[in-house]
Design an enzyme around this catalytic site. Structure first.
Site, short mmCIF file in Angstrom:
data_model
loop_
_atom_site.label_atom_id
_atom_site.label_comp_id
_atom_site.label_asym_id
_atom_site.label_seq_id
_atom_site.Cartn_x
_atom_site.Cartn_y
_atom_site.Cartn_z
N GLY A 43 0.67 -1.17 -0.02
CA GLY A 43 -0.07 -0.13 0.11
C GLY A 43 0.69 1.23 0.15
O GLY A 43 0.51 2.40 -0.37
N PRO A 51 0.51 -1.87 -8.49
CA PRO A 51 -0.65 -2.31 -7.66
C PRO A 51 -0.25 -3.07 -6.40
O PRO A 51 0.69 -3.70 -6.28
CB PRO A 51 -1.33 -3.18 -8.54
CG PRO A 51 0.08 -3.51 -9.75
CD PRO A 51 0.73 -2.55 -9.56
N ASP A 52 -1.06 -3.12 -5.49
CA ASP A 52 -0.83 -3.88 -4.26
C ASP A 52 -1.18 -5.37 -4.84
O ASP A 52 -1.48 -5.70 -5.96
CB ASP A 52 -1.53 -3.49 -3.11
CG ASP A 52 -3.15 -3.51 -3.07
OD1 ASP A 52 -3.59 -4.12 -4.09
OD2 ASP A 52 -3.63 -3.20 -2.22
N PHE A 53 -1.44 -6.11 -3.82
CA PHE A 53 -1.79 -7.73 -4.18
C PHE A 53 -3.02 -8.05 -3.85
O PHE A 53 -3.74 -8.60 -4.89
CB PHE A 53 -0.75 -8.62 -3.38
CG PHE A 53 0.67 -8.39 -3.69
CD1 PHE A 53 1.11 -9.20 -4.50
CD2 PHE A 53 1.32 -7.79 -3.10
CE1 PHE A 53 2.36 -9.27 -5.05
CE2 PHE A 53 2.71 -7.51 -3.23
CZ PHE A 53 3.24 -8.13 -4.47
N ARG A 54 -3.89 -7.59 -2.93
CA ARG A 54 -5.09 -8.32 -2.61
C ARG A 54 -6.52 -7.28 -2.62
O ARG A 54 -7.36 -7.60 -2.37
CB ARG A 54 -5.06 -8.89 -1.24
CG ARG A 54 -3.98 -9.80 -1.12
CD ARG A 54 -3.82 -10.70 0.35
NE ARG A 54 -2.96 -11.68 0.31
CZ ARG A 54 -1.62 -11.55 0.21
NH1 ARG A 54 -1.02 -10.22 0.37
NH2 ARG A 54 -0.95 -12.67 0.17
N ASN A 125 7.93 -5.26 0.72
CA ASN A 125 7.89 -4.97 -0.88
C ASN A 125 9.11 -5.52 -1.68
O ASN A 125 10.06 -5.51 -1.02
CB ASN A 125 7.71 -3.49 -1.01
CG ASN A 125 6.33 -3.10 -0.37
OD1 ASN A 125 5.36 -3.77 -0.16
ND2 ASN A 125 6.08 -1.76 0.05
N ASP A 127 9.85 -3.92 -4.50
CA ASP A 127 10.20 -2.77 -5.54
C ASP A 127 11.53 -2.01 -5.24
O ASP A 127 11.90 -0.97 -6.00
CB ASP A 127 8.91 -1.97 -5.61
CG ASP A 127 8.35 -1.34 -4.39
OD1 ASP A 127 9.20 -1.17 -3.34
OD2 ASP A 127 7.41 -1.13 -4.27
N HIS A 144 10.90 -9.95 1.81
CA HIS A 144 10.26 -10.96 0.97
C HIS A 144 11.44 -10.75 -0.20
O HIS A 144 10.90 -11.13 -1.35
CB HIS A 144 8.94 -10.50 0.49
CG HIS A 144 7.95 -10.88 1.57
ND1 HIS A 144 6.69 -10.49 1.52
CD2 HIS A 144 8.29 -11.65 2.47
CE1 HIS A 144 6.10 -11.01 2.55
NE2 HIS A 144 6.69 -11.73 3.44
N THR A 227 -0.37 -2.38 4.29
CA THR A 227 -0.33 -3.97 4.59
C THR A 227 -1.59 -4.53 5.02
O THR A 227 -2.21 -3.93 6.06
CB THR A 227 1.00 -4.62 5.18
OG1 THR A 227 0.81 -5.84 5.06
CG2 THR A 227 1.24 -4.08 6.67
N GLU A 253 -8.07 0.27 5.48
CA GLU A 253 -8.83 -0.63 6.43
C GLU A 253 -8.25 -1.19 7.55
O GLU A 253 -6.90 -1.28 7.39
CB GLU A 253 -9.85 -1.75 5.76
CG GLU A 253 -9.08 -2.76 5.19
CD GLU A 253 -8.16 -2.64 3.98
OE1 GLU A 253 -8.65 -1.93 3.13
OE2 GLU A 253 -7.09 -3.52 3.75
#
Ligand code: OAD
Length: 334
Positions: A43, A51-54, A125, A127, A144, A227, A253
């Site tokens: 995020g 883009p994020d993942f979910r 991330n 990136d 990661h 996240t 959220e």
């Protein structure tokens, strides 16, 4: 604002927030925080164009249909990669660092580092935008992995356990569209070459395990940004924060609640010693509000503008693989 009360803590001092909101966090940073730990996820990079993942609709996992994967997570699955490497390589082309500029969040973490109060930034991330923003390697844990290094995945053994390869070999191989480049590289090395991005089933880097306990024990402020906290073991870091340490979540959220995770967030209990604060909204907006309260906004905006200019210059001077799926532009740079 009311004065803060300090109380003793085994591994340092935990201060009390004057208020459980951004004002309280800003005052706490100014007066007290000296060992800030940041946990972040996709995020913080969405405003850079990644883009994020979910996230439903816009997340990477939703938009992988073009690869006809058995399930979205297969893109980061070693066994699937060994059978169908083209999908992941296509994604590499799109995500290759250098195509994107760091965001206000990355530069806020950099400011924490410049001011000498960043204990560590743990990022999920891949990136590398944290380092692009100028955060020194020793203050980063790329939990990661990322595109800084590559290794050969043995076609037969089924484990990404063999030798390291210079990442520029893979970068060159992926420069042109199509499969020829990575196929030649596989032939040359006797196995598929993969950036050291942690796939499901692979171990996280040792550094993640070596540093986490001491970092979180010392931490006098935890900032979690962008996240879903759905991936383990990264989300277990929350369980290591000492009791009552102020924790700020900036996210669209609420995530990582105490019902879901050990020592998870509890934003509702105002009568307890819990000092969890939730800023609901976009990461950049939350970070800018915090920076403004700290008097850091001008510096932050200068860094963001500088980063955008640098990324633009890099795109025009380096051999970056072309990307087209995340943005309309194709940054072909030869
Ligand atoms: P997710 O996509 O799971 O979660 C991103 C979170 O950030 C969601 O809660 C979004 O609502 C929120 N979000 C997105 N954009 C935002 C914005 N601009 N402002 C505020 N909130 C925003 O991403 P991660 O938690 O990072 O593994 O995913 C963890 C791991 O799952 C990744 O590292 C990846 C994936 O499998 C690898 O890459 C190996």
């Amino acid at each position: 604002m009311p004065a803060m009360i300090l109380e003793d803590h085994e591994q340092g001092e935990v201060g009390r927030l004057a208020s459980r909101d951004l004002d309280g966090i800003a005052q706490y940073i100014a007066d007290h925080a000296r060992q800030v730990v940041v946990l972040c996820g996709a995020g913080i990079s969405t405003s850079a164009g990644i883009p994020d993942f979910r996230s439903p609709g816009t997340g990477l996992y939703h938009n992988l249909q073009r690869f006809a994967l058995p399930e979205a997570e297969a893109i980061f699955d070693l066994t699937y990669f060994q059978k169908h490497p083209d999908a992941f390589y296509e994604l590499c082309r799109e995500m290759w660092p250098g195509n994107y500029a760091p965001t206000a969040c990355h530069y806020f973490i950099r400011l924490l580092s410049d001011k000498g109060i960043l204990q560590r930034c743990y990022t999920q991330n891949i990136d590398s935008l944290e380092h692009a923003a100028g955060i020194p390697f020793d203050l980063l844990v790329a939990a990661h992995g990322n595109f800084d290094a590559a290794h050969v995945v043995d076609d037969n053994v089924g484990l990404a356990s063999s030798y390291d390869v210079d990442i520029t070999e893979l970068q060159d191989a992926l420069h042109d569209p199509g499969d020829e480049g990575w196929q030649e590289l596989r032939e040359y090395h006797g196995g598929l070459v993969k950036p050291k991005i942690v796939f499901f089933g692979e171990d996280l880097p040792e550094r993640f395990f070596q540093l986490q306990k001491a970092d979180l024990a010392k931490c006098d402020l935890l900032i979690v940004m962008g996240t879903s906290l759905q991936v383990s073991p990264f989300n277990t870091l929350l369980s290591l924060t000492p009791e009552h340490v102020p924790r700020l979540l900036i996210n669209r959220e609420a995530v990582g609640s105490c019902e879901e995770l050990a020592n998870g967030f509890n934003f509702d209990q105002f009568d307890s010693d819990c000092q969890d604060v939730f800023y609901q909204g976009d990461c950049d907006a939350g970070i800018e509000s915090l920076a403004e309260r700290l008097g850091w906004l001008t510096d932050l905006r200068k860094l963001v503008a500088m980063g955008r200019q640098e990324a633009e210059e890099l795109q025009h001077s380096e051999k970056l693989p072309c990307h087209s799926a995340f943005t309309d532009e194709c940054h072909e740079t030869f």
